[in-house]
Enzyme design. Structure first.
Site, short mmCIF file in Angstrom:
data_model
loop_
_atom_site.label_atom_id
_atom_site.label_comp_id
_atom_site.label_asym_id
_atom_site.label_seq_id
_atom_site.Cartn_x
_atom_site.Cartn_y
_atom_site.Cartn_z
CE1 TYR A 210 -0.55 14.44 43.42
CE2 TYR A 210 -2.65 14.76 44.36
CZ TYR A 210 -1.73 14.47 43.45
OH TYR A 210 -2.37 13.83 42.31
CD GLU A 217 5.93 14.89 40.02
OE1 GLU A 217 5.53 15.52 38.96
OE2 GLU A 217 5.65 14.24 40.60
C1 LIG Z 1 3.57 13.96 28.71
C2 LIG Z 1 3.74 14.92 29.81
C3 LIG Z 1 2.59 15.15 30.90
C4 LIG Z 1 2.96 16.13 31.86
C5 LIG Z 1 1.88 16.47 32.57
C6 LIG Z 1 2.34 17.51 33.76
C7 LIG Z 1 0.99 18.12 34.55
C8 LIG Z 1 1.20 17.40 35.81
C9 LIG Z 1 0.37 18.32 36.83
C10 LIG Z 1 0.24 17.30 38.11
C11 LIG Z 1 1.36 16.51 38.54
C12 LIG Z 1 1.10 15.57 39.64
C13 LIG Z 1 2.35 15.08 40.10
C14 LIG Z 1 2.19 14.06 41.14
C15 LIG Z 1 2.89 13.96 42.18
C16 LIG Z 1 2.76 12.93 43.20
O1 LIG Z 1 2.27 12.03 43.18
S1 LIG Z 1 3.48 13.62 44.65
C17 LIG Z 1 3.00 12.20 45.97
C18 LIG Z 1 1.64 12.44 46.37
N1 LIG Z 1 0.84 12.15 45.47
C19 LIG Z 1 -0.42 11.56 45.66
O2 LIG Z 1 -0.85 11.92 46.77
C20 LIG Z 1 -1.21 10.94 44.81
C21 LIG Z 1 -2.56 11.03 45.04
N2 LIG Z 1 -3.24 10.57 43.47
C22 LIG Z 1 -3.99 9.47 43.64
O3 LIG Z 1 -4.34 8.95 44.59
C23 LIG Z 1 -4.46 8.88 42.29
O4 LIG Z 1 -3.50 8.99 41.35
C24 LIG Z 1 -5.81 9.71 41.89
C25 LIG Z 1 -6.15 9.07 40.40
C26 LIG Z 1 -5.51 11.23 41.69
C27 LIG Z 1 -7.01 9.67 42.86
O5 LIG Z 1 -7.39 8.42 43.20
P1 LIG Z 1 -8.95 8.08 43.12
O6 LIG Z 1 -8.99 6.85 42.40
O7 LIG Z 1 -9.70 9.17 42.60
O8 LIG Z 1 -9.17 8.03 44.49
P2 LIG Z 1 -9.37 6.91 45.30
O9 LIG Z 1 -10.46 7.28 46.50
O10 LIG Z 1 -8.18 6.23 45.68
O11 LIG Z 1 -10.14 5.61 44.52
C28 LIG Z 1 -11.49 5.87 44.10
C29 LIG Z 1 -12.13 4.36 44.11
O12 LIG Z 1 -11.49 3.63 43.25
C30 LIG Z 1 -11.04 2.34 43.84
N3 LIG Z 1 -9.78 2.14 43.22
C31 LIG Z 1 -9.10 2.92 42.54
N4 LIG Z 1 -7.77 2.39 42.17
C32 LIG Z 1 -8.02 1.10 42.66
C33 LIG Z 1 -7.12 -0.07 42.55
N5 LIG Z 1 -6.03 -0.11 42.07
N6 LIG Z 1 -7.66 -1.30 43.05
C34 LIG Z 1 -8.90 -1.35 43.61
N7 LIG Z 1 -9.73 -0.48 43.71
C35 LIG Z 1 -8.99 1.07 43.37
C36 LIG Z 1 -10.89 2.86 45.30
O13 LIG Z 1 -10.98 1.73 46.22
C37 LIG Z 1 -12.12 3.90 45.36
O14 LIG Z 1 -13.11 2.71 45.39
P3 LIG Z 1 -14.41 3.12 46.32
O15 LIG Z 1 -14.11 3.16 47.62
O16 LIG Z 1 -15.41 2.12 45.91
O17 LIG Z 1 -15.05 4.48 46.00
#
Ligand SMILES: CCCCCCCCCCCCC/C=C/C(=O)SCCNC(=O)CCNC(=O)[C@H](O)C(C)(C)COP(=O)(O)OP(=O)(O)OC[C@H]1O[C@@H](n2cnc3c(N)ncnc32)[C@H](O)[C@@H]1OP(=O)(O)O
Length: 288
Positions: A210, A217
């Site tokens: 991250y 970026e």
């Molecule tokens: C117009 C201009 C706008 C500009 C804005 C500027 C500001 C920006 C500031 C910030 C910039 C960030 C830039 C990012 C850079 C990068 O990405 S660098 C590389 C590293 N990045 C990461 O590690 C990304 C991490 N982020 C994520 O994983 C996600 O995007 C998230 C949304 C932030 C978090 O994911 P989240 O869903 O909350 O967590 P999980 O634990 O993975 O999932 C929760 C539950 O949801 C289920 N689920 C989610 N998606 C799916 C899917 N596609 N299919 C099936 N299931 C899914 C997941 O299984 C979990 O379910 P449960 O297990 O039942 O809880």
């Protein structure tokens, strides 16, 4: 600006998020401990996908999969397999390019079509949240996906002189490793065969990737500033018949500044997810 917190809407609907309120309390509950289900009912997802009871008695332990309808499961499985494959293709293309050419110059140009296609396809993730087939907050996903779309289309695609910057490679590598891990995590979870190392990678790699991705970026936007200022691209100058003005240069400065409040919120969100999934802790949200 308030703090981004997960919030569960009372009983029904997709999970919401809000930018205010007191900090969540972290309780190291074991999945089987008494009170865990009730705690999750107030702190965790809303049950849209789970068909859980209102009181939350049927709520599953942290890290366990919710029950989804067959159509949603089939679609998500297809989507996640396609995305894993897409980002794998990208990874292979990048490694091959570097091995053949021995430089990063020209790398972006050679992979841009695949990158644009799969990153744009990820807009569907916002729809998944909106219709409630994944329990993630629309706001968290929206910020994450829109910042990527912005980087791909409004920065790297539009400003050719910066395409060979090292910082582009930095975020490309961070995104690629992250997405291969993340989508394979979702795929294996949906198939109920999740190898531990994928789960571990999903909730550990981001700790480094991250900040690396964000640094890539920000450095790329910074490198774009002189060009944007010189050309006045995407800017609207007065006078014009609508009497509006817009300066893309200042917009970029504001966007860079917005990383300061937004990135920590995403990062801490992931740290909370990590504690929940790897250590079985539950975030309790107090609504007062
Ligand atoms: C117009 C201009 C706008 C500009 C804005 C500027 C500001 C920006 C500031 C910030 C910039 C960030 C830039 C990012 C850079 C990068 O990405 S660098 C590389 C590293 N990045 C990461 O590690 C990304 C991490 N982020 C994520 O994983 C996600 O995007 C998230 C949304 C932030 C978090 O994911 P989240 O869903 O909350 O967590 P999980 O634990 O993975 O999932 C929760 C539950 O949801 C289920 N689920 C989610 N998606 C799916 C899917 N596609 N299919 C099936 N299931 C899914 C997941 O299984 C979990 O379910 P449960 O297990 O039942 O809880």
């Amino acid at each position: 600006m308030g703090r981004l917190t997960e919030a569960a809407e009372a009983g029904v609907g997709a999970q919401a998020a809000r930018w205010a309120g007191p900090p969540p309390t972290l309780l190291p509950l074991s999945p089987t401990s008494p009170g865990c289900a009730a705690t999750m009912a107030s702190s965790d997802e809303d049950g849209t996908n789970g068909g859980t009871s209102e009181a939350g008695e049927d709520r599953e332990a942290p890290g366990k999969r919710r029950r989804l309808g067959w159509l949603a499961t089939t679609w998500l499985t297809f989507y996640n397999i396609a995305m894993t494959a897409g980002w794998l293709v990208l990874a292979i293309a990048m490694v091959r390019f570097y091995m053949e050419k021995g430089t990063h110059r020209g790398l972006y140009k050679s992979i841009q079509k695949t990158l644009k296609f799969f990153q744009t396809f990820a807009l569907l993730e916002i729809i998944h949240c909106l219709i409630g087939i994944v329990p993630t907050s629309v706001l968290v996903t929206g910020v994450q996906v829109s910042s990527r779309i912005f980087m791909v289309w409004l920065i790297t695609h539009s400003i050719k002189p910066i395409q060979n910057e090292e910082s582009v490679v930095l975020f490309l590598v961070a995104w690629t490793v992250t997405e291969i891990t993340r989508y394979s995590f979702y795929t294996f979870s949906l198939l109920d065969h999740l190898p531990y190392f994928i789960k571990w990678a999903r909730y550990n790699f981001f700790i480094i990737l991250y900040p690396v991705g964000v640094a890539g970026e920000l450095l790329t936007i910074y490198a774009a500033l002189p060009y944007v200022k010189k050309t006045g691209m995407f800017s609207i100058r007065l006078p014009n018949k609508y009497n509006v003005s817009f300066d893309y240069y200042y917009f970029l400065l504001i966007t860079m500044a917005s990383y300061i409040p937004l990135f920590p919120q995403l990062y801490f969100h992931m740290l909370r997810q990590r504690r929940k999934v790897l250590h079985g802790e539950v975030i309790v949200e107090k609504d007062d």
